[in-house]
Enzyme design. Structure first.
Site, short mmCIF file in Angstrom:
data_model
loop_
_atom_site.label_atom_id
_atom_site.label_comp_id
_atom_site.label_asym_id
_atom_site.label_seq_id
_atom_site.Cartn_x
_atom_site.Cartn_y
_atom_site.Cartn_z
CD GLU A 19 115.21 29.92 -13.11
OE1 GLU A 19 114.46 29.76 -12.12
OE2 GLU A 19 115.90 30.93 -13.29
CG ASN A 154 113.30 35.86 -11.67
OD1 ASN A 154 112.86 34.78 -12.05
ND2 ASN A 154 114.39 36.40 -12.19
CG ASP A 204 116.57 33.69 -10.12
OD1 ASP A 204 115.43 33.46 -10.58
OD2 ASP A 204 117.59 33.64 -10.82
#
Length: 298
Positions: A19, A154, A204
């Site tokens: 991430e 997100n 995302d």
């Protein structure tokens, strides 16, 4: 003439949940995290990765204006100094503030700095079902709840003109746009920008390009897409794994897109079909440039 896009493996490490890729122009390295593997990584193009193990889960991070890292972790916001080491050989970790002391089972998730050095970050619960999450603004040591009622916040990103903030609630299949006041640090007029309810993917992590296009990782459907300012998808880049988690622009001219991915999402039998799952990917030839990410002023 159709543009030729090249996708290559940037780092071969298989992250559980890679991430928050961030390019650091000061040292010419890409930084990212493994949210489930409790680690921060750094790597220069063509180099080898450096890894720092973390004592707690991390949701996102940003670079600080005076050096070091601001980390949004499961137990609050922290200053990390990857150079200073204590007696145990671990880097220093100093608490700035606990965001949600009244919700000990919540943890911090995606976050991004605005161009006044404030850090915006969403929180989430553990079950990915209950809307226990909130959106916070960290300004120095002051943490303010700005919006509520999310499952998994997100895709936080600020438009180049500083007039719009984007944020998705992945598990609710929605992507929101807010009006953003840079000087006051406030948001208003939350509105639906896109729904993924009828799509095989969810929004995302994301980043804007210099032209105002919003690029986001579409997890579960293996692609990066670009939304134009009115909410239409005008670019699609297919990836060699179904599970991209976040994208950013990097390189000396901010023309390379870096994409983190994860292995924790793989279903039985998919590992053999997706050998690059969990790796960091680099995309060349998009024909657009990114916007330099601001740093946390606190």
């Amino acid at each position: 003439m159709k543009r030729v896009v090249e996708i290559e493996q940037f780092c071969s490490l298989a992250n559980l949940a890679g991430e928050c890729p961030l390019w650091n122009p000061d040292d010419g390295h890409l930084y990212w995290i493994d949210a489930r593997g409790r680690a921060i990584f750094r790597q220069a193009p063509g180099g080898a990765p450096t890894r720092w193990a973390l004592p707690k889960r991390i949701g996102s991070f940003g670079f600080r204006a005076d050096g070091g890292i601001l980390a949004a972790m499961e137990d609050g916001f922290f200053r990390l100094d990857l150079r200073a080491r204590d007696g145990d050989g671990a880097f220093t970790r100093r608490l700035i503030v606990e965001a949600e002391p009244d919700l000990p089972d919540n943890r911090m998730n995606d976050g991004k700095c605005d161009r006044r050095g404030r850090y915006w970050c969403g929180s989430r619960g553990e079950d990915s079902v209950t809307p226990l999450g909130s959106l916070y603004r960290l300004d120095g040591r002051e943490c303010t709840r700005m919006d509520v009622g999310f499952i998994v916040p997100n895709g936080i990103a600020f438009s180049p003109d500083d007039r719009t903030m984007m944020m998705s609630d992945s598990e609710s299949d929605v992507l929101f746009a807010y009006d953003f006041d840079l000087e006051e640090g406030v948001i208003s007029n939350r509105r639906l920008f896109c729904s993924t309810a009828d799509m095989p993917c969810r929004v995302d992590g994301a980043a804007f390009d210099s032209e105002g296009g919003y690029w986001c990782a579409m997890i579960y459907d293996g692609m990066i897409v670009r939304f134009d300012p009115v909410g239409r998808i005008d670019r699609i880049v297919r990836l060699p794994t179904r599970y991209p988690t976040m994208c950013c622009f990097g390189g000396p001219d901010l023309e390379t897109m870096y994409v983190t991915t994860g292995t924790i999402f793989l279903q039985p039998g998919e590992a053999e079909q997706q050998p690059l799952a969990g790796c960091v990917l680099a995309i060349h030839g998009l024909g657009v440039r990114g916007v330099g990410e601001p740093r946390f002023a606190g």
